[in-house]
Design an enzyme around this catalytic site. Structure first.
Site, PDB file in Angstrom:
ATOM      1  N   TYR A 110       0.868  -1.182   0.000  1.00 28.17           N
ATOM      2  CA  TYR A 110       0.000   0.000   0.000  1.00 28.17           C
ATOM      3  C   TYR A 110       0.904   1.231   0.000  1.00 28.17           C
ATOM      4  O   TYR A 110       1.841   1.326   0.808  1.00 28.17           O
ATOM      5  CB  TYR A 110      -0.886   0.017   1.247  1.00 28.17           C
ATOM      6  CG  TYR A 110      -1.659   1.307   1.438  1.00 28.17           C
ATOM      7  CD1 TYR A 110      -2.931   1.458   0.903  1.00 28.17           C
ATOM      8  CD2 TYR A 110      -1.110   2.375   2.146  1.00 28.17           C
ATOM      9  CE1 TYR A 110      -3.641   2.636   1.061  1.00 28.17           C
ATOM     10  CE2 TYR A 110      -1.813   3.562   2.310  1.00 28.17           C
ATOM     11  CZ  TYR A 110      -3.075   3.688   1.769  1.00 28.17           C
ATOM     12  OH  TYR A 110      -3.772   4.862   1.918  1.00 28.17           O
TER      13      TYR A 110
ATOM     14  N   GLU B 249      -3.778   7.468  -3.875  1.00 32.06           N
ATOM     15  CA  GLU B 249      -3.752   6.225  -3.111  1.00 32.06           C
ATOM     16  C   GLU B 249      -3.634   5.056  -4.077  1.00 32.06           C
ATOM     17  O   GLU B 249      -4.505   4.853  -4.931  1.00 32.06           O
ATOM     18  CB  GLU B 249      -5.015   6.079  -2.261  1.00 32.06           C
ATOM     19  CG  GLU B 249      -5.009   4.819  -1.408  1.00 32.06           C
ATOM     20  CD  GLU B 249      -6.290   4.657  -0.595  1.00 32.06           C
ATOM     21  OE1 GLU B 249      -6.220   4.788   0.638  1.00 32.06           O
ATOM     22  OE2 GLU B 249      -7.350   4.425  -1.197  1.00 32.06           O
TER      23      GLU B 249
END
Length: 397
Positions: free
Chosen positions: A118, A206
């Protein structure tokens, strides 16, 4: 302003960020054509059919499916296009899927193990600088990782005076447990991602997951991007990416009338001039036992036309049981606002919900007299406490 995954990936690709290649399709037939083209250009034999909506958690809602043949691509696309996709971020009503991204399957066998990470870039408002947030635990359950194992979430602040430094990209790659070619690829990925973020005047980039493929490439498998709307005048190409089908229709209509409107879940509509006063108005509604149904800023020129448009937009919400108009007469006199409210009320016609009007500032007393003598079903107030008491009487608490 949010943009779709396929748009975000094209944006990232323009800055040298590795991505999972894909082609947009609006129909099952287009999906098959896209799959064939991907097979020719990337050599992939499997594909991923991905719903394109402005919300995360699409895989959990059934909006991301693996297809192992062209017939499978058509079947999956047929099932996804037109569906009402419900995810943790859409609410119970879900969002209708109008298009899908046909993407290459990047989880192919190779000499090393694939790994999901991530990585995001966003603004740390508390410290006034950008940060890169990253984790070894990428994938669909990143929220659970942040809640239950926060020590697995790393943060790398970036000093705005010098920008992102090489030692920081290497630190990130090291903390992610990478080595060799994957380490080098990750440093390039992070540097390019940060450049894309800054150059786009974004609020957030993101990437979840960032994938280390089995042959040590680092690519963005998904991308969620939010652009600062206040900076869009500098980025006409980004503004062109706006998809109003993904936005609340009432908010879109408000924008067409230059009204700042955000729909909420309460029962008392708000019409205010100024963002700070709007926040205070919502607070007083809650303290009075109600719940604000919206944020609506009519700006400094609350004339009859703007007020009428604001009333119409507020009244589109069936949950609204009352409307509180809270205007500070600084730039515009209160008596002119009062006349605008009376004219707007007459334009709209029969309004079924009670309207509380609190005008304060220049000529506030004269404004109250105008409202009281209008013959309309309006409850006028001068003080904020008086307005709060009227709200309380209306909502019955």
């Amino acid at each position: 302003m949010n943009i779709h995954e396929y748009q975000a990936k094209e944006l990232l690709k323009g800055f040298g960020v590795g991505i999972q290649e894909g082609i947009l399709a609006h129909t099952p037939e287009e999906a098959v054509t896209a799959a064939k083209k991907l097979q020719e250009t990337t050599g992939t034999g499997w594909w991923v059919v991905k719903a394109q909506i402005h919300a995360g958690g699409r895989g959990k809602g059934g909006g991301v499916k693996l297809a192992k043949s062209l017939d499978d691509v058509k079947e999956k696309a047929t099932n996804i296009i037109g569906m009402q996709l419900v995810t943790p971020q859409t609410g119970a009503e879900g969002k209708k899927v109008h298009k899908v991204l046909i993407a290459q399957d990047v989880y192919y066998p190779g000499p090393t193990e694939t790994k999901e990470f991530y990585v995001s870039v966003l603004l740390d408002r508390a410290n006034g600088r950008n940060i890169i947030m990253y984790s070894t635990e990428g994938g669909m359950d990143i929220e659970e990782v942040a809640e239950k194992t926060p020590h697995l979430i790393f943060k790398e602040p970036v000093d705005p005076r010098v920008g992102l430094q090489g030692f920081q990209t290497r630190k990130i790659a090291f903390n992610l447990g990478l080595s060799g070619e994957a380490f080098k690829q990750m440093t390039k990925f992070v540097a390019s991602l940060y450049k894309a973020y800054e150059s786009s005047d974004a609020d957030m980039f993101e990437i979840n997951p960032v994938l280390k493929t089995s042959d040590d490439k680092i690519i963005a498998v998904d991308a969620k991007v939010n652009i600062d709307e206040n900076a869009l005048y500098r980025h006409p190409a980004l503004l062109a990416l706006r998809d109003i089908l993904e936005e609340d229709p009432t908010e879109v209509e408000a924008g067409e009338h230059n009204l700042n409107y955000v729909k909420l879940d309460g029962n008392v509509g708000c019409m205010v001039n100024g963002a700070g006063l709007a926040m205070a108005t919502m607070d007083i509604i809650k303290l009075s036992g109600g719940e604000p149904a919206n944020f609506l800023d009519v700006g400094g020129t609350a004339n009859a036309e703007r007020v009428a448009n604001a009333f119409r937009i507020i009244l589109k919400d069936p949950n609204v049981k009352a409307i509180l108009v809270n205007i500070f007469g600084g730039i515009v006199r209160c008596d002119r606002v009062a006349n605008g409210i009376v004219e707007a009320y007459k334009q709209i016609g029969d309004i079924k919900v009670p309207i509380i009007v609190r005008l304060q500032g220049t000529n506030a007393i004269e404004a109250k007299e105008i409202l009281n003598n209008s013959g309309l079903s309006l409850m006028a107030a001068v003080g904020l406490e008086e307005a709060a008491a009227l709200v309380k009487s209306v909502v019955g608490k």
